[in-house]
Design a protein around this motif. Sequence first.
Motif, PDB file in Angstrom:
ATOM      1  N   THR A  33       0.816  -1.213   0.000  1.00 41.13           N
ATOM      2  CA  THR A  33       0.000   0.000   0.000  1.00 41.13           C
ATOM      3  C   THR A  33       0.854   1.269   0.000  1.00 41.13           C
ATOM      4  O   THR A  33       0.302   2.368  -0.049  1.00 41.13           O
ATOM      5  N   LEU A  34       2.181   1.105   0.094  1.00 39.79           N
ATOM      6  CA  LEU A  34       3.056   2.271   0.310  1.00 39.79           C
ATOM      7  C   LEU A  34       3.828   2.665  -0.936  1.00 39.79           C
ATOM      8  O   LEU A  34       3.836   1.958  -1.945  1.00 39.79           O
ATOM      9  N   ARG A  98      -4.814  -4.005  12.699  1.00 39.27           N
ATOM     10  CA  ARG A  98      -5.086  -2.684  13.290  1.00 39.27           C
ATOM     11  C   ARG A  98      -5.903  -1.786  12.372  1.00 39.27           C
ATOM     12  O   ARG A  98      -6.249  -0.668  12.754  1.00 39.27           O
ATOM     13  N   TRP A  99      -6.145  -2.225  11.149  1.00 34.97           N
ATOM     14  CA  TRP A  99      -6.904  -1.396  10.205  1.00 34.97           C
ATOM     15  C   TRP A  99      -8.396  -1.456  10.543  1.00 34.97           C
ATOM     16  O   TRP A  99      -8.875  -2.391  11.191  1.00 34.97           O
ATOM     17  N   ASN A 100      -9.097  -0.436  10.055  1.00 37.03           N
ATOM     18  CA  ASN A 100     -10.569  -0.405  10.185  1.00 37.03           C
ATOM     19  C   ASN A 100     -11.062  -0.310  11.616  1.00 37.03           C
ATOM     20  O   ASN A 100     -12.140  -0.801  11.938  1.00 37.03           O
ATOM     21  N   ILE A 132      -6.911   1.679  -2.842  1.00 39.26           N
ATOM     22  CA  ILE A 132      -7.038   1.548  -1.382  1.00 39.26           C
ATOM     23  C   ILE A 132      -8.262   2.332  -0.921  1.00 39.26           C
ATOM     24  O   ILE A 132      -8.154   3.428  -0.345  1.00 39.26           O
TER      25      ILE A 132
HETATM   26  C1  LIG Z   1      -5.224   3.820   5.155  1.00 34.67           C
HETATM   27  C2  LIG Z   1      -5.234   3.743   6.669  1.00 34.67           C
HETATM   28  C3  LIG Z   1      -4.360   4.856   7.249  1.00 34.67           C
HETATM   29  C4  LIG Z   1      -6.690   3.978   7.150  1.00 34.67           C
HETATM   30  O1  LIG Z   1      -6.712   3.897   8.546  1.00 34.67           O
HETATM   31  P1  LIG Z   1      -7.748   2.918   9.265  1.00 34.67           P
HETATM   32  O2  LIG Z   1      -7.527   3.073  10.717  1.00 34.67           O
HETATM   33  O3  LIG Z   1      -7.605   1.547   8.699  1.00 34.67           O
HETATM   34  O4  LIG Z   1      -9.146   3.544   8.792  1.00 34.67           O
HETATM   35  P2  LIG Z   1     -10.416   3.918   9.700  1.00 34.67           P
HETATM   36  O5  LIG Z   1     -10.806   2.730  10.490  1.00 34.67           O
HETATM   37  O6  LIG Z   1     -10.166   5.175  10.425  1.00 34.67           O
HETATM   38  O7  LIG Z   1     -11.519   4.228   8.563  1.00 34.67           O
HETATM   39  C5  LIG Z   1     -11.740   3.286   7.557  1.00 34.67           C
HETATM   40  C6  LIG Z   1     -13.060   3.537   6.853  1.00 34.67           C
HETATM   41  O8  LIG Z   1     -13.032   2.895   5.589  1.00 34.67           O
HETATM   42  C7  LIG Z   1     -14.124   2.018   5.484  1.00 34.67           C
HETATM   43  N1  LIG Z   1     -13.730   0.942   4.595  1.00 34.67           N
HETATM   44  C8  LIG Z   1     -13.085  -0.201   4.874  1.00 34.67           C
HETATM   45  N2  LIG Z   1     -12.911  -0.925   3.762  1.00 34.67           N
HETATM   46  C9  LIG Z   1     -13.473  -0.205   2.751  1.00 34.67           C
HETATM   47  C10 LIG Z   1     -13.639  -0.439   1.351  1.00 34.67           C
HETATM   48  N3  LIG Z   1     -13.171  -1.532   0.768  1.00 34.67           N
HETATM   49  N4  LIG Z   1     -14.249   0.520   0.627  1.00 34.67           N
HETATM   50  C11 LIG Z   1     -14.721   1.655   1.204  1.00 34.67           C
HETATM   51  N5  LIG Z   1     -14.596   1.924   2.535  1.00 34.67           N
HETATM   52  C12 LIG Z   1     -13.997   0.990   3.280  1.00 34.67           C
HETATM   53  C13 LIG Z   1     -14.398   1.600   6.909  1.00 34.67           C
HETATM   54  O9  LIG Z   1     -15.688   1.043   7.034  1.00 34.67           O
HETATM   55  C14 LIG Z   1     -14.229   2.945   7.605  1.00 34.67           C
HETATM   56  O10 LIG Z   1     -15.320   3.806   7.358  1.00 34.67           O
HETATM   57  P3  LIG Z   1     -16.578   3.939   8.389  1.00 34.67           P
HETATM   58  O11 LIG Z   1     -16.023   4.395   9.697  1.00 34.67           O
HETATM   59  O12 LIG Z   1     -17.466   4.956   7.737  1.00 34.67           O
HETATM   60  O13 LIG Z   1     -17.215   2.596   8.495  1.00 34.67           O
HETATM   61  C15 LIG Z   1      -4.752   2.357   7.185  1.00 34.67           C
HETATM   62  O14 LIG Z   1      -5.670   1.363   6.772  1.00 34.67           O
HETATM   63  C16 LIG Z   1      -3.361   2.029   6.692  1.00 34.67           C
HETATM   64  O15 LIG Z   1      -2.386   2.534   7.227  1.00 34.67           O
HETATM   65  N6  LIG Z   1      -3.262   1.177   5.673  1.00 34.67           N
HETATM   66  C17 LIG Z   1      -1.956   0.762   5.163  1.00 34.67           C
HETATM   67  C18 LIG Z   1      -1.121   1.899   4.613  1.00 34.67           C
HETATM   68  C19 LIG Z   1      -1.869   2.776   3.652  1.00 34.67           C
HETATM   69  O16 LIG Z   1      -2.754   2.338   2.934  1.00 34.67           O
HETATM   70  N7  LIG Z   1      -1.509   4.045   3.666  1.00 34.67           N
HETATM   71  C20 LIG Z   1      -2.149   5.039   2.847  1.00 34.67           C
HETATM   72  C21 LIG Z   1      -1.633   5.063   1.472  1.00 34.67           C
HETATM   73  S1  LIG Z   1      -2.585   6.233   0.503  1.00 34.67           S
END
Ligand SMILES: CC(C)(COP(=O)(O)OP(=O)(O)OC[C@H]1O[C@@H](n2cnc3c(N)ncnc32)[C@H](O)[C@@H]1OP(=O)(O)O)[C@@H](O)C(=O)NCCC(=O)NCCS
Length: 179
Positions: A33-34, A98-100, A132
């Motif tokens: 994802t990075l 830890r996600w979501n 993502i």
């Molecule tokens: C991206 C990232 C920072 C998000 O943080 P997180 O703590 O996982 O996200 P949150 O829990 O705060 O919010 C996620 C939201 O997305 C929603 N979601 C999950 N999967 C989804 C999908 N496939 N499509 C749409 N929304 C989705 C969740 O339901 C939640 O929304 P809601 O609260 O309205 O239900 C984290 O997942 C991460 O670090 N991922 C790996 C690294 C990465 O992707 N970095 C960003 C690169 S751009």
Amino acid sequence: MDICGELVKLRAPLPEDAPFMADLISIPEVTRTLDAWAHGPYSIQHALDWINRHDPSQVNWAIDCLEDGAFIGVTGLRDLDFRDRNCEWGIWIGPPSRWNRGYGTEACRLATAFAFRELGMEKVYLKVYETIPVARRAYEKAGYRVEGTLPRDHWWEGGFTTSHLMAAYRDDPMYGGGR
Ligand SMILES: CC(C)(COP(=O)(O)OP(=O)(O)OC[C@H]1O[C@@H](n2cnc3c(N)ncnc32)[C@H](O)[C@@H]1OP(=O)(O)O)[C@@H](O)C(=O)NCCC(=O)NCCS
């Protein structure tokens, strides 16, 4: 400066975070994802070099989960531009268990509020990969909106994919309406 929310705390990265950082960056689900920096070898020394680097154009934090005190990732503001008053925000959290859980949304809100209130920024921007959707959703919940679309911008599992530019503004009611 530590910044405490309800779910996470942002604090200065410490040398003792380096082994956890290297472990998390070695998880393929996280790495994919990075950006390019995470796709080569990433050792404890790479993490230490990043932690110990002094770069006045950046503010970086380690993210701790308040529930159990665990280090769960990194977030930061970079390319701080005090003339145009904007900067870029970025984040990664791991492991995937830890996600979501709302951590990313809260870390985004805390860092963005810091940019407006403490650094005097007018705008904070980011780039999000179309691949993502969880990231885009988290950033929308933190007040970011898509402002531009970049086709064929990101190499993802064998093909070029689209990225979006998103931004949040100082006068967003979520951030106090510019007060
Ligand atoms: C991206 C990232 C920072 C998000 O943080 P997180 O703590 O996982 O996200 P949150 O829990 O705060 O919010 C996620 C939201 O997305 C929603 N979601 C999950 N999967 C989804 C999908 N496939 N499509 C749409 N929304 C989705 C969740 O339901 C939640 O929304 P809601 O609260 O309205 O239900 C984290 O997942 C991460 O670090 N991922 C790996 C690294 C990465 O992707 N970095 C960003 C690169 S751009």
